[in-house]
Design a protein around this motif. Structure first.
Motif, PDB file in Angstrom:
ATOM      1  N   PHE A 142       0.799  -1.223   0.000  1.00  0.00           N
ATOM      2  CA  PHE A 142       0.000   0.000   0.000  1.00  0.00           C
ATOM      3  C   PHE A 142       0.828   1.268   0.000  1.00  0.00           C
ATOM      4  O   PHE A 142       1.972   1.278   0.374  1.00  0.00           O
ATOM      5  CB  PHE A 142      -0.909   0.050   1.231  1.00  0.00           C
ATOM      6  CG  PHE A 142      -1.646  -1.211   1.438  1.00  0.00           C
ATOM      7  CD1 PHE A 142      -2.735  -1.515   0.663  1.00  0.00           C
ATOM      8  CD2 PHE A 142      -1.214  -2.118   2.388  1.00  0.00           C
ATOM      9  CE1 PHE A 142      -3.411  -2.694   0.840  1.00  0.00           C
ATOM     10  CE2 PHE A 142      -1.883  -3.300   2.570  1.00  0.00           C
ATOM     11  CZ  PHE A 142      -2.984  -3.599   1.797  1.00  0.00           C
ATOM     12  N   THR A 178      -5.500   3.034  -0.939  1.00  0.00           N
ATOM     13  CA  THR A 178      -6.895   2.793  -0.565  1.00  0.00           C
ATOM     14  C   THR A 178      -7.433   4.012   0.201  1.00  0.00           C
ATOM     15  O   THR A 178      -6.657   4.855   0.662  1.00  0.00           O
ATOM     16  CB  THR A 178      -6.996   1.550   0.331  1.00  0.00           C
ATOM     17  OG1 THR A 178      -6.156   1.758   1.465  1.00  0.00           O
ATOM     18  CG2 THR A 178      -6.544   0.300  -0.411  1.00  0.00           C
ATOM     19  N   GLY A 210      -5.152  -4.257   6.098  1.00  0.00           N
ATOM     20  CA  GLY A 210      -4.004  -3.602   5.462  1.00  0.00           C
ATOM     21  C   GLY A 210      -2.967  -3.168   6.479  1.00  0.00           C
ATOM     22  O   GLY A 210      -2.535  -3.945   7.331  1.00  0.00           O
ATOM     23  N   ASN A 244     -12.852  -2.850   4.191  1.00  0.00           N
ATOM     24  CA  ASN A 244     -12.639  -1.989   3.028  1.00  0.00           C
ATOM     25  C   ASN A 244     -11.699  -2.697   2.059  1.00  0.00           C
ATOM     26  O   ASN A 244     -10.580  -3.074   2.441  1.00  0.00           O
ATOM     27  CB  ASN A 244     -12.024  -0.654   3.466  1.00  0.00           C
ATOM     28  CG  ASN A 244     -11.874   0.309   2.299  1.00  0.00           C
ATOM     29  OD1 ASN A 244     -12.858   0.629   1.635  1.00  0.00           O
ATOM     30  ND2 ASN A 244     -10.661   0.745   2.029  1.00  0.00           N
ATOM     31  N   GLU A 245     -12.139  -2.860   0.844  1.00  0.00           N
ATOM     32  CA  GLU A 245     -11.329  -3.530  -0.191  1.00  0.00           C
ATOM     33  C   GLU A 245     -10.840  -4.901   0.266  1.00  0.00           C
ATOM     34  O   GLU A 245      -9.700  -5.277   0.021  1.00  0.00           O
ATOM     35  CB  GLU A 245     -10.146  -2.645  -0.624  1.00  0.00           C
ATOM     36  CG  GLU A 245     -10.602  -1.396  -1.368  1.00  0.00           C
ATOM     37  CD  GLU A 245      -9.557  -0.878  -2.341  1.00  0.00           C
ATOM     38  OE1 GLU A 245      -8.889  -1.710  -2.979  1.00  0.00           O
ATOM     39  OE2 GLU A 245      -9.420   0.344  -2.462  1.00  0.00           O
ATOM     40  N   ASP A 300     -16.360  -1.414  -1.090  1.00  0.00           N
ATOM     41  CA  ASP A 300     -15.519  -1.970  -2.149  1.00  0.00           C
ATOM     42  C   ASP A 300     -15.945  -1.417  -3.495  1.00  0.00           C
ATOM     43  O   ASP A 300     -17.032  -0.850  -3.603  1.00  0.00           O
ATOM     44  CB  ASP A 300     -15.630  -3.501  -2.184  1.00  0.00           C
ATOM     45  CG  ASP A 300     -14.256  -4.136  -2.325  1.00  0.00           C
ATOM     46  OD1 ASP A 300     -13.506  -3.714  -3.225  1.00  0.00           O
ATOM     47  OD2 ASP A 300     -13.929  -5.035  -1.526  1.00  0.00           O
ATOM     48  N   TYR A 301     -15.110  -1.611  -4.523  1.00  0.00           N
ATOM     49  CA  TYR A 301     -15.603  -1.271  -5.845  1.00  0.00           C
ATOM     50  C   TYR A 301     -16.397  -2.444  -6.364  1.00  0.00           C
ATOM     51  O   TYR A 301     -16.050  -3.596  -6.137  1.00  0.00           O
ATOM     52  CB  TYR A 301     -14.516  -0.836  -6.819  1.00  0.00           C
ATOM     53  CG  TYR A 301     -13.195  -1.540  -6.771  1.00  0.00           C
ATOM     54  CD1 TYR A 301     -12.189  -1.087  -5.925  1.00  0.00           C
ATOM     55  CD2 TYR A 301     -12.928  -2.624  -7.602  1.00  0.00           C
ATOM     56  CE1 TYR A 301     -10.963  -1.708  -5.894  1.00  0.00           C
ATOM     57  CE2 TYR A 301     -11.696  -3.242  -7.584  1.00  0.00           C
ATOM     58  CZ  TYR A 301     -10.718  -2.782  -6.716  1.00  0.00           C
ATOM     59  OH  TYR A 301      -9.514  -3.402  -6.693  1.00  0.00           O
ATOM     60  N   THR A 321      -7.523  -8.305  -8.521  1.00  0.00           N
ATOM     61  CA  THR A 321      -8.818  -8.125  -7.868  1.00  0.00           C
ATOM     62  C   THR A 321      -9.947  -8.294  -8.888  1.00  0.00           C
ATOM     63  O   THR A 321      -9.703  -8.327 -10.093  1.00  0.00           O
ATOM     64  CB  THR A 321      -8.966  -6.701  -7.269  1.00  0.00           C
ATOM     65  OG1 THR A 321      -8.853  -5.747  -8.329  1.00  0.00           O
ATOM     66  CG2 THR A 321      -7.929  -6.428  -6.207  1.00  0.00           C
ATOM     67  N   MET A 344     -13.190   7.950  -6.165  1.00  0.00           N
ATOM     68  CA  MET A 344     -13.752   6.745  -5.550  1.00  0.00           C
ATOM     69  C   MET A 344     -15.237   6.893  -5.234  1.00  0.00           C
ATOM     70  O   MET A 344     -15.861   5.959  -4.737  1.00  0.00           O
ATOM     71  CB  MET A 344     -13.024   6.470  -4.227  1.00  0.00           C
ATOM     72  CG  MET A 344     -11.553   6.162  -4.388  1.00  0.00           C
ATOM     73  SD  MET A 344     -10.745   6.053  -2.761  1.00  0.00           S
ATOM     74  CE  MET A 344      -9.268   5.133  -3.205  1.00  0.00           C
ATOM     75  N   PHE A 359     -17.049   3.083  -5.925  1.00  0.00           N
ATOM     76  CA  PHE A 359     -17.053   2.417  -4.620  1.00  0.00           C
ATOM     77  C   PHE A 359     -18.449   2.450  -4.023  1.00  0.00           C
ATOM     78  O   PHE A 359     -19.100   3.484  -4.008  1.00  0.00           O
ATOM     79  CB  PHE A 359     -16.045   3.075  -3.669  1.00  0.00           C
ATOM     80  CG  PHE A 359     -14.651   2.564  -3.873  1.00  0.00           C
ATOM     81  CD1 PHE A 359     -13.915   2.962  -4.978  1.00  0.00           C
ATOM     82  CD2 PHE A 359     -14.080   1.667  -2.984  1.00  0.00           C
ATOM     83  CE1 PHE A 359     -12.637   2.475  -5.193  1.00  0.00           C
ATOM     84  CE2 PHE A 359     -12.795   1.175  -3.183  1.00  0.00           C
ATOM     85  CZ  PHE A 359     -12.070   1.581  -4.288  1.00  0.00           C
TER      86      PHE A 359
END
Ligand code: SAH
Length: 322
Positions: free
Chosen positions: A19, A27, A64, A132-133, A209-210, A242, A307, A311
């Motif tokens: 990250f 993120t 993360g 998240n993600e 998330d997306y 992903t 985002m 998202f």
């Protein structure tokens, strides 16, 4: 996908720290503290809806670097000390490198238990959980419509190939040749278990998330390295792979489990929880250069070209045993 991301020896998440600006992608919690602060407000709201229990589990999946949970704990300690005191922390993280990073980030709060799967999250008190993600990193299956009908999409040394024949949902029986459909059995399994937890333990979860809000066709499998898209079958174990999350499928599961799902865009969610008020407060105390940075971070989180629209935020609450 599971092998490429989480193999203990070769996996992308298990062998590196991906990250940040110098990593492969950024993120939302790494963009700005505003993100975690709004999640904190959601957590306190849900805790109040539960009647302010004096013990509950606060869990995060795939945390993360630990930034999001640190922001949530810092914020709740300030705005709702009783919430902070009541929370038992459960961090679900498969990567030993990221577990260590999270332990360091959360050290100031003197809380935390780490788990590699959701199975060992404590069951005896209500559960508030966010991710998240996380779900975009779980493996998917793809199916492709060929001249002979629908087939599973496989991979061999030549690239993508058509595998065993499959029957798709009725909705997509007549899709044109070349169409691709995705399904994530791992996501279904984990999300279903979480819904069952909410039924039994009571509580709420927030999945960010997306992804897409309606059942749809399309190839969303993607790989990113150094902030660039790269071919999925290259750099295996060195790039982040992903797929978009099928939020319609998650909502269907939640409804089937008699819970209440609400889906919004990240933009609407952050506005609903007060991001502009908090931003105004931060801007007031900031120097000019900082103000510019805050504005651009805010835009990145809520902007339709950032985002804000891709998202989605799925809130699921309910459960009645307690
Ligand atoms: N939530 C963080 C990180 C997102 S990346 C953020 O917003 O910055 C995905 C995270 O999920 C990583 O921490 C990764 O190690 C973790 N992860 C991926 N697959 C997992 C699995 N099967 N079980 C537990 N954690 C997993």
């Amino acid at each position: 996908m599971a092998f490429a991301l989480t193999d203990p020896e070769h996996g992308y998440y298990t062998t590196q720290q991906p990250f940040g600006r110098s990593g492969d992608f950024i993120t939302a919690p790494e963009v700005s503290q505003l993100f975690g602060e709004m999640i904190a407000v959601w957590c306190v709201e849900q805790w109040q809806k539960l009647g302010c229990p004096n013990a509950f589990v606060l869990a995060e999946l795939g945390g993360g670097k630990g930034t999001l949970m640190a922001d949530v704990l810092r914020t709740t300690r300030k705005i709702a000390p009783a919430f902070f005191a009541a929370a038992t922390l459960a961090m679900v993280e498969i990567s030993p490198i990221l577990q260590a990073a999270q332990q360091q980030a959360l050290q100031p709060f003197a809380k935390g238990q780490w788990h590699t799967t959701i199975d060992s999250i404590p069951q005896d008190t209500p559960l508030l959980l966010f991710a998240n993600e996380f779900f975009d990193a779980l493996p998917i299956e793809q199916y492709i419509k060929t001249a002979e009908g629908w087939h599973e999409r496989g991979v061999d040394t030549t690239g993508f190939v058509a595998g065993a024949p499959v029957t798709p949902p009725a909705l997509f029986l007549d899709a044109p040749e070349g169409s691709i459909l995705e399904h994530s059995p791992a996501t279904t399994a984990i999300f279903t278990q979480l819904c069952e937890r909410l039924q039994n333990q009571k509580g709420a979860m927030l999945i960010i998330d997306y992804g897409y809000a309606d059942h749809a066709l399309g190839d969303t499998l993607q790989a990113v390295k150094n902030h660039q898209y790269v071919p999925v079958l290259e750099n295996v174990g060195k790039a982040d792979i992903t797929a978009h999350v099928n939020f319609a499928a998650l909502e269907d599961i939640a409804v089937e489990k008699k819970l209440s799902p609400t889906l919004s865009t990240q933009r609407d969610f952050l506005h609903q929880y007060g991001i502009t008020t908090r931003l105004a407060g931060l801007l007031k105390n900031a120097a000019a250069a900082q103000q510019e940075e805050l504005m651009s971070q805010y835009q990145r989180l809520v902007g339709v070209e950032g985002m804000g629209a891709l998202f989605k935020v799925l809130c699921v609450s309910g459960g009645s045993r307690f």
